[in-house]
Design a protein around this motif. Structure first.
Motif, PDB file in Angstrom:
ATOM      1  N   TYR A  86      -2.565 -10.319  -3.145  1.00  0.00           N
ATOM      2  CA  TYR A  86      -1.265  -9.775  -2.318  1.00  0.00           C
ATOM      3  C   TYR A  86       0.241 -10.303  -2.640  1.00  0.00           C
ATOM      4  CZ  TYR A  86       0.354  -6.221   1.038  1.00  0.00           C
ATOM      5  OH  TYR A  86       0.862  -5.020   1.548  1.00  0.00           O
ATOM      6  N   GLY A  88       0.739  -1.098   0.039  1.00  0.00           N
ATOM      7  CA  GLY A  88       0.113  -0.020  -0.032  1.00  0.00           C
ATOM      8  C   GLY A  88       0.564   1.231  -0.001  1.00  0.00           C
ATOM      9  N   PHE A 136      -6.792   0.911   3.785  1.00  0.00           N
ATOM     10  CA  PHE A 136      -5.918  -0.012   3.289  1.00  0.00           C
ATOM     11  C   PHE A 136      -4.397   0.195   3.905  1.00  0.00           C
ATOM     12  CE2 PHE A 136      -3.208  -2.208   0.118  1.00  0.00           C
ATOM     13  CZ  PHE A 136      -3.696  -3.248   0.049  1.00  0.00           C
TER      14      PHE A 136
HETATM   15  N1  PFF Z   1      -1.526  -2.208   5.117  1.00  0.00           N
HETATM   16  C1  PFF Z   1      -1.006  -2.909   4.060  1.00  0.00           C
HETATM   17  C2  PFF Z   1      -0.320  -2.043   2.946  1.00  0.00           C
HETATM   18  O1  PFF Z   1      -0.331  -0.899   3.145  1.00  0.00           O
HETATM   19  O2  PFF Z   1       0.075  -2.755   1.986  1.00  0.00           O
HETATM   20  C3  PFF Z   1      -2.131  -3.913   3.548  1.00  0.00           C
HETATM   21  C4  PFF Z   1      -3.157  -4.561   4.654  1.00  0.00           C
HETATM   22  C5  PFF Z   1      -2.615  -5.638   5.532  1.00  0.00           C
HETATM   23  C6  PFF Z   1      -4.371  -4.128   4.518  1.00  0.00           C
HETATM   24  C7  PFF Z   1      -3.432  -6.010   6.309  1.00  0.00           C
HETATM   25  C8  PFF Z   1      -5.241  -4.777   5.688  1.00  0.00           C
HETATM   26  C9  PFF Z   1      -4.599  -5.533   6.446  1.00  0.00           C
HETATM   27  F1  PFF Z   1      -5.170  -6.129   7.464  1.00  0.00           F
END
Ligand code: PFF
Length: 471
Positions: free
Chosen positions: A105, A29, A224
């Motif tokens: 992912y 993200g 996110f």
């Molecule tokens: N926060 C992670 C990112 O920025 O890639 C993605 C993510 C991880 C979203 C865990 C939601 C989560 F529960």
């Protein structure tokens, strides 16, 4: 003790917890998505709106997730269920989101892994072919799958070792490493001639490019990026010691996540402008523009490029670990499965989903469901529908269904630490945040161009609301 008579796992140290939670937040993200969204949405104006959402809405939501998690001592589903079975579905939506995000992912994580090696094996030698070679690589039926499998294997290894020995240790080693690498690359980019245009693009706001879509993109990205809306921070909070200061830890994690995103921007945009590349390059930005930049840096290029992709792998890994943990913790808490059984069975399903997602970008691109291939299906459902609804439900639950005094006690550790902004936070969670998320989520959901997919996503939520009580 849980139903199986085992003591619930706990983080080993405060530093370890912060590194693990920041590890979850800082991920694809920040380094893959944030820069391309910034590029496509006009740069600094997007960043300002994003920062507003992060600090006004998401920080409060993270505090709420930690509080609900630690108070119940349960992962996402159990935390809701311990209040009322009517709320079980909110947790189930979270677990489902975890599954869905894990359906694409690790595919991108695998690409990053492949590009570490590709940095040394001739990718940079033919800069004009970098774009085509990315397209050919992700469309290949075999190669990305091998890298994805390798990425998932690391993921499975870490989560199967457990909270303190696996997740926490990984975070403590990998997170500092990530920051050092990003700093190094940003320093190189900023010292190039012409880099200041990139800095200007990032920090000099141009509001003429802001539309309703900019707000949607910024809120979705903020949720996110901070791993909110699917119970991940509820789960991590549930392993947290009663003496920890929740609000302070949430603030630290939020600042770290934001710094990582801005640092990723600084690592990319100044160099991009210095070498005359387009900022609005879309999802291919990191895999096409970044190697092209490094290709211009002579002997240092391959090494910096490899470092960059190592950073991307590291960021992706600590996040996918947390996604898998949301599912695993549910199976352990609610189904009394052992950790190993939960990890192996849920990852077997994830492998199948990832294979479909990866192939949907190549040989199976003709196979669509409700107008999209598997990769986009998983991405759109979570990004545009489930995370926002999950965040909305969490805010309503915390603000309206958890006793205010219970929240105060939990947030102040029974009155032993102060949280001066308690009333402000509670007001935000109860009144402001639900309305803001609702407005933006509804607009966002309505704007999904694949109407069938939109209806499908909403129907899934409705069905879960009806049947989850029995779970
Ligand atoms: N926060 C992670 C990112 O920025 O890639 C993605 C993510 C991880 C979203 C865990 C939601 C989560 F529960």
């Amino acid at each position: 003790m849980d139903q199986t008579g085992q003591k619930r796992e706990n983080w080993g140290s405060r530093f370890g917890f912060i590194m693990a939670a920041a590890g979850s937040a800082v991920g694809l993200g920040n380094i893959w998505r944030f820069p391309y969204l910034t590029g496509m949405n006009g740069g600094s104006a997007f960043i300002l709106i994003y920062l507003f959402f992060v600090f006004v809405i998401c920080l409060s939501v993270m505090i709420a997730e930690f509080t609900v998690g630690r108070n119940s001592g349960k992962a996402a589903v159990g935390a809701y269920k311990s209040k009322s079975r009517n709320w079980t579905f909110a947790g189930v939506i979270g677990v489902l989101s975890g599954f869905l995000i894990m359906g694409f992912y690790p595919v991108v994580g695998g690409w990053a892994l492949a590009y570490v090696v590709k940095s040394f094996t001739g990718l940079l030698a033919a800069p004009e072919a970098i774009g085509d070679s990315f397209g050919a690589f992700i469309g290949n039926p075999v190669e990305p799958l091998i890298w994805m499998a390798l990425f998932l294997a690391m993921n499975i290894f870490i989560v199967s070792r457990g909270v303190a020995k696996g997740i926490e240790t990984a975070g403590k080693i990998l997170m500092p490493m990530l920051f050092v690498i990003l700093l190094l690359i940003a320093a190189r980019g900023l010292t190039l001639e012409g880099a200041s245009k990139g800095v200007e693009f990032l920090f000099k706001p141009d509001f003429s490019v802001v539309t309703g879509q900019t707000f949607l993109a910024a809120l979705g990205q903020a949720f996110f990026s901070l791993s909110l809306g699917m119970g991940c921070m509820i789960t991590y909070g549930s392993y947290l010691n009663k003496s920890e200061n929740l609000a302070q830890n949430a603030a630290i994690v939020t600042v770290m996540d934001t710094s990582a995103a801005l640092l990723a921007g600084l690592a990319m945009f100044p160099a991009m402008f210095a070498f005359g590349f387009e900022p609005a390059a879309g999802p291919g930005l990191v895999f096409v523009v970044v190697p092209s930049i490094f290709a211009q840096m002579g002997a240092l290029g391959p090494i910096l490029s490899a470092f960059f992709f190592v950073a991307l792998v590291v960021a992706a890994l600590t996040s996918s670990v947390s996604l898998l943990e949301v599912v695993v913790a549910y199976l352990m808490d609610e189904r009394s499965w052992t950790r190993k059984k939960a990890v192996y069975i849920s990852s077997a399903i994830m492998v199948a989903m990832c294979i479909m997602a990866s192939l949907s970008l190549g040989v199976m691109s003709g196979v669509t469901f409700l107008g999209v291939g598997a990769f986009d299906f998983f991405d759109i459902l979570t990004d545009k529908i489930f995370l926002a609804i999950g965040g909305l439900l969490l805010a309503v639950f915390t603000g309206w269904f958890v006793d205010k005094e219970v929240l105060r006690q939990e947030l102040t550790n029974g009155g032993t630490v102060s949280f001066a902004l308690f009333e402000v936070w509670h007001g935000l969670i109860k009144y402001v945040i639900p309305v803001v998320i609702a407005v933006i989520a509804v607009t966002g959901i309505m704007s999904i161009s694949q109407k069938g997919l939109m209806i499908f996503g909403l129907a899934v939520i409705a069905v879960l609301a009806l049947v989850s009580k029995k779970l």
